[in-house]
Design an enzyme around this catalytic site. Structure first.
Site, short mmCIF file in Angstrom:
data_model
loop_
_atom_site.label_atom_id
_atom_site.label_comp_id
_atom_site.label_asym_id
_atom_site.label_seq_id
_atom_site.Cartn_x
_atom_site.Cartn_y
_atom_site.Cartn_z
CG ASP A 135 -7.72 -3.23 -2.20
OD1 ASP A 135 -8.03 -2.66 -1.14
OD2 ASP A 135 -8.10 -2.84 -3.33
CG ASP A 137 -13.56 -1.55 -2.49
OD1 ASP A 137 -14.67 -2.04 -2.27
OD2 ASP A 137 -13.06 -0.64 -1.79
#
Length: 559
Positions: A135, A137
């Site tokens: 991912d 963030d």
């Protein structure tokens, strides 16, 4: 259980050294338990001298008794002094024997936990991992505290401007240490709270606005402290018309929880009638606008250095995996321009060269659905061509790449959106990034925390062992111990967060967050940089914790 051949009263003649050691702890500077233990020594010896007269004292209980007496004193001593006192008492009280040391030494261990450790919920070998996914963030990119303040301020102003909320709300500022991740919010009652793995509310952690709700009121509202399954959030922590609870699992949700609490606080302090459900929906919409309308993204792009913490170690992890010939991909809900700006800052302009596939605006967790097409922007470097606006989902991704099963390891910070479907539906290995872990481990490594936990566990063991004696004197002392144990609980909470305590534990149980973490993450760590400490052939083993029925009678369940 082995017992001694002397009655309880006869033990008192062996306790001069114990009395001296225990009394000494009350004059030690900085002892956090001085007020709790002012009369503890006299009380414990009254229990021995007046309770269960003529009965035989078990070796097990004596060891626990000595442990409770010594722990507060020994924990502040240097190692040499510690062994001198212990051995001195051993000469005077030969009854302690090796059991005293076998119980004391594991609890008294001063070894600290390394915050850069990777912890395993499930056995996993990096030798088997061929593809690494990430991912963006709070996995590859970490943000400064300024970002949460920005989100809070923008959403607060949206409430005032677009939803016509009172101007007085502008007086509220973001409170960084108010909430912790994993909390539940009762939409209809406007209550923020922490719930454990068994759906019980941790009393003392229920807040209406910015003020705690008395335990008696909580128990009256919920007819106890248990939250029935039918009103809990859905699988992804969301609140629907059937569910009244919303669970906040995202790090980005910290500003939302704080804003909800501040708006509730404003209305209550000004005696303004309001509908809690509507308030929740308005705040939710305002927070969503901060993201969906690109307000936050533009602010971060305009001042990257202010909001993004430089990711030198994230860069090092990607380079290490690339050097070992591992395939890598990135799947994120964020838009490309935002990701490109951040990754260029963290890794460099050539960051895409490290990845075989990049998927942005992925619409997780809907990406994993079989019938949930979403607009994806793919840079399919495995085909040496850029592909834009591709309609598809994760099944299409798997078909094109052939990346299936346990040879894939995906890292993300959101237990539901990032990890749940990937492990349950597709059999990927998963790694949870929990930035809060570093702070909590540092607290756990403090002398204050070690002292507090050792004392609490020893006290629990004493209660467990002595509650079987039914004479009034012993029962009276046990009741005092129980009260003392209850009085310590707020301290064990406040040391992590004054309002809600630890992300991982309630008073004695794992939190609901911890249960989901253990179910959906094979491994977890504070940051992705923890991978730098491990060889790519490393095998992660979860610690074998005995089940309750696996403890023998000679084991101390309280420790």
């Amino acid at each position: 259980m082995t017992t001694l051949s002397c009655p309880l009263r006869s033990l008192l003649k062996h306790t001069d050294c114990l009395r001296r050691a225990a009394v000494s702890r009350h004059v030690l500077p900085g002892s956090p338990q001085r007020s709790l233990g002012a009369s503890l020594w006299r009380r414990n010896f009254r229990a021995l001298s007046h309770g269960a007269t003529g009965e035989l004292l078990s070796l097990h209980y004596l060891s626990m008794f000595l442990l409770l007496m010594f722990v507060p004193f020994l924990i502040v001593l240097q190692q040499r002094c510690y062994f001198f006192v212990a051995l001195s008492c051993h000469r005077h009280c030969s009854l302690t024997s090796c059991v005293f040391f076998s119980l004391l030494l594991p609890v008294m261990s001063t070894s600290s936990v390394d915050p850069d450790t990777i912890f395993a919920n499930n056995e996993m070998s990096l030798r088997d991992i061929e593809i690494y996914g990430f991912d963006y963030d709070y996995t590859l990119a970490f943000y400064s505290s300024h970002l949460h303040t920005l989100i809070f301020n923008i959403a607060r102003d949206i409430l005032i401007t677009n939803h016509r909320y009172p101007e007085g709300l502008r007086k509220y500022e973001y409170i960084p240490d108010f909430a912790v991740r994993g909390l539940h919010y009762d939409v209809q009652k406007a209550l923020l709270m922490k719930i454990d793995a068994f759906h019980y509310i941790q009393l003392g952690t229920v807040y209406r606005g910015l003020d705690p709700v008395p335990d008696e009121e909580v128990i009256a509202m919920y007819e106890g402290s248990h939250v029935p399954l039918e009103i809990m959030s859905d699988f992804y922590g969301k609140s629907t018309h059937e569910h009244t609870m919303k669970q906040f699992m995202d790090i980005f949700s910290l500003p939302e929880m704080t804003l909800l609490s501040c708006v509730n606080d404003f209305f209550m302090r000004h005696n303004i009638d309001y509908e809690p459900v509507h308030l929740y929906k308005d705040v939710k919409e305002a927070i969503r606008d901060v993201h969906v309308k690109g307000i936050m993204y533009r602010a971060v792009e305009a001042d990257t250095e202010k909001y993004i913490c430089y990711g030198e170690q994230s860069h090092a992890v990607l380079r290490k995996l690339s050097a070992y010939g591992k395939k890598m991909f990135l799947i994120t809900n964020s838009p490309f321009d935002f990701v490109n700006r951040g990754m260029s800052y963290i890794v460099g302009e050539d960051w895409r060269d490290l990845f075989d596939v990049v998927i942005v605006q992925a619409d997780k967790p809907n990406l994993s659905g079989e019938k949930c097409p979403c607009d994806l922007m793919w840079f399919c470097l495995i085909f040496n061509v850029d592909v834009f606006d591709l309609q598809g989902n994760l099944y299409e991704f798997l078909r094109l790449t052939g990346w299936r099963g346990s040879k894939v390891l995906y890292f993300g910070d959101h237990i539901y959106s990032d990890l749940a479907d990937l492990t349950l539906k597709h059999g990927w290995r998963t790694g949870a990034i929990i930035p809060e872990l570093r702070k909590e481990i540092k607290i756990m490594n403090t002398q204050q925390y070690a002292h507090m936990m050792t004392w609490l566990q020893a006290l629990t063991g004493l209660i467990e062992q002595m509650q079987v004696h039914r004479d009034p004197a012993t029962q009276a002392v046990v009741e005092e111990w129980i009260k003392e144990r209850e009085a310590m609980k707020p301290h064990t909470k406040d040391i992590f967060n004054a309002q809600f305590g630890s992300l991982f534990r309630t008073d004695h149980n794992p939190t609901y967050f911890s249960r989901r973490l253990s179910r959906f993450a094979d491994i977890y760590m504070a940051t992705i940089s923890c991978l730098l400490n491990y060889d790519l052939k490393h095998i992660f083993f979860p610690r074998r914790t005995p089940l309750q029925h696996e403890w023998s009678d000679s084991c101390c369940n309280g420790i």
